[in-house]
Design a protein around this motif. Structure first.
Motif, PDB file in Angstrom:
ATOM      1  N   HIS A  10      -6.932  -1.525   7.574  1.00  0.00           N
ATOM      2  CA  HIS A  10      -7.469  -2.029   6.301  1.00  0.00           C
ATOM      3  C   HIS A  10      -6.485  -1.788   5.156  1.00  0.00           C
ATOM      4  O   HIS A  10      -6.489  -2.504   4.161  1.00  0.00           O
ATOM      5  N   TRP A  11      -5.616  -0.777   5.309  1.00  0.00           N
ATOM      6  CA  TRP A  11      -4.628  -0.507   4.262  1.00  0.00           C
ATOM      7  C   TRP A  11      -3.626  -1.654   4.129  1.00  0.00           C
ATOM      8  O   TRP A  11      -3.188  -1.971   3.011  1.00  0.00           O
ATOM      9  N   ILE A  15      -3.122  -3.484   0.605  1.00  0.00           N
ATOM     10  CA  ILE A  15      -1.803  -3.600  -0.045  1.00  0.00           C
ATOM     11  C   ILE A  15      -1.471  -5.074  -0.288  1.00  0.00           C
ATOM     12  O   ILE A  15      -0.958  -5.440  -1.358  1.00  0.00           O
ATOM     13  N   LEU A  16      -1.787  -5.914   0.672  1.00  0.00           N
ATOM     14  CA  LEU A  16      -1.559  -7.357   0.487  1.00  0.00           C
ATOM     15  C   LEU A  16      -2.403  -7.897  -0.671  1.00  0.00           C
ATOM     16  O   LEU A  16      -1.920  -8.702  -1.483  1.00  0.00           O
ATOM     17  N   ALA A  17      -3.643  -7.405  -0.765  1.00  0.00           N
ATOM     18  CA  ALA A  17      -4.518  -7.842  -1.873  1.00  0.00           C
ATOM     19  C   ALA A  17      -3.935  -7.426  -3.215  1.00  0.00           C
ATOM     20  O   ALA A  17      -3.902  -8.219  -4.171  1.00  0.00           O
ATOM     21  N   ALA A  39      -7.750 -11.305   0.908  1.00  0.00           N
ATOM     22  CA  ALA A  39      -7.151 -10.134   1.559  1.00  0.00           C
ATOM     23  C   ALA A  39      -8.001  -8.889   1.307  1.00  0.00           C
ATOM     24  O   ALA A  39      -8.180  -8.051   2.201  1.00  0.00           O
ATOM     25  N   GLY A  40      -8.547  -8.745   0.113  1.00  0.00           N
ATOM     26  CA  GLY A  40      -9.413  -7.613  -0.199  1.00  0.00           C
ATOM     27  C   GLY A  40     -10.681  -7.631   0.643  1.00  0.00           C
ATOM     28  O   GLY A  40     -11.120  -6.589   1.154  1.00  0.00           O
ATOM     29  N   VAL A  44     -11.978  -4.884   3.456  1.00  0.00           N
ATOM     30  CA  VAL A  44     -13.308  -4.256   3.499  1.00  0.00           C
ATOM     31  C   VAL A  44     -13.938  -4.428   4.880  1.00  0.00           C
ATOM     32  O   VAL A  44     -14.493  -3.475   5.456  1.00  0.00           O
ATOM     33  N   VAL A  45     -13.835  -5.658   5.423  1.00  0.00           N
ATOM     34  CA  VAL A  45     -14.422  -5.903   6.755  1.00  0.00           C
ATOM     35  C   VAL A  45     -13.708  -5.061   7.810  1.00  0.00           C
ATOM     36  O   VAL A  45     -14.350  -4.466   8.689  1.00  0.00           O
ATOM     37  N   LYS A  46     -12.393  -4.968   7.716  1.00  0.00           N
ATOM     38  CA  LYS A  46     -11.637  -4.158   8.679  1.00  0.00           C
ATOM     39  C   LYS A  46     -11.999  -2.679   8.545  1.00  0.00           C
ATOM     40  O   LYS A  46     -12.074  -1.950   9.531  1.00  0.00           O
TER      41      LYS A  46
END
Length: 148
Positions: A10-11, A15-17, A39-40, A44-46
């Motif tokens: 998820h990180w 970071i992409l978001a 991406a955010g 969250v889902v991940k």
């Protein structure tokens, strides 16, 4: 390559978001904002479902990005910008219909009038100083007036 994608956490998505959001701030084009949102959401889902496959993550990211961009585009069509009728670069047109008092006479069809901070060239009938005129048209950089 596939093993690299399988290690996405998820990180990475967070970071992409943030990266997309920074690009949006630097280049306000309203595209990277939606990519950052997608991406955010994927982050969250991940985070909530750590076993979420990388194929599913990419699919969720792409679908969310396309959906948010489509919704934004649809909203823009329903509520167009109010800038369409601007007279910013046609300054003289904002004076059409307004009445002014001549400070100088109009001689041989030509005179001058100070409006706000600008001296305008006038075209109109012979009139004396102090006469009231109404702006009827903008001709080039001159205001065409008529006596009131």
């Amino acid at each position: 390559m596939e093993s690299y994608f399988a290690q996405l956490t998820h990180w990475h998505w967070a970071i992409l978001a943030v990266g997309f959001t920074i690009v949006e701030v630097l280049l306000p084009v309203f595209v990277f904002l939606w990519l950052g949102l997608a991406a955010g959401l994927t982050a969250v889902v991940k985070y909530l479902h750590p076993a979420f496959s990388w194929e599913g993550q990419f699919l969720l990211f792409c679908a969310t990005a396309l959906l948010t961009i489509a919704v934004w585009h649809g909203l823009l069509r329903k509520r167009p910008s109010a800038v369409g009728d601007s007279t910013l670069n046609r300054r003289g047109t904002q004076y059409i219909g307004q009445v002014f008092t001549l400070e100088q006479p109009i001689v041989d069809g030509v005179g001058h009038l100070r409006v706000d901070d600008t001296f305008w060239r006038l075209q109109g009938p012979e009139l004396t100083a102090g006469a009231k005129v109404r702006v009827t048209e903008v001709v080039g950089n001159a205001l065409k007036v008529e006596a009131v």
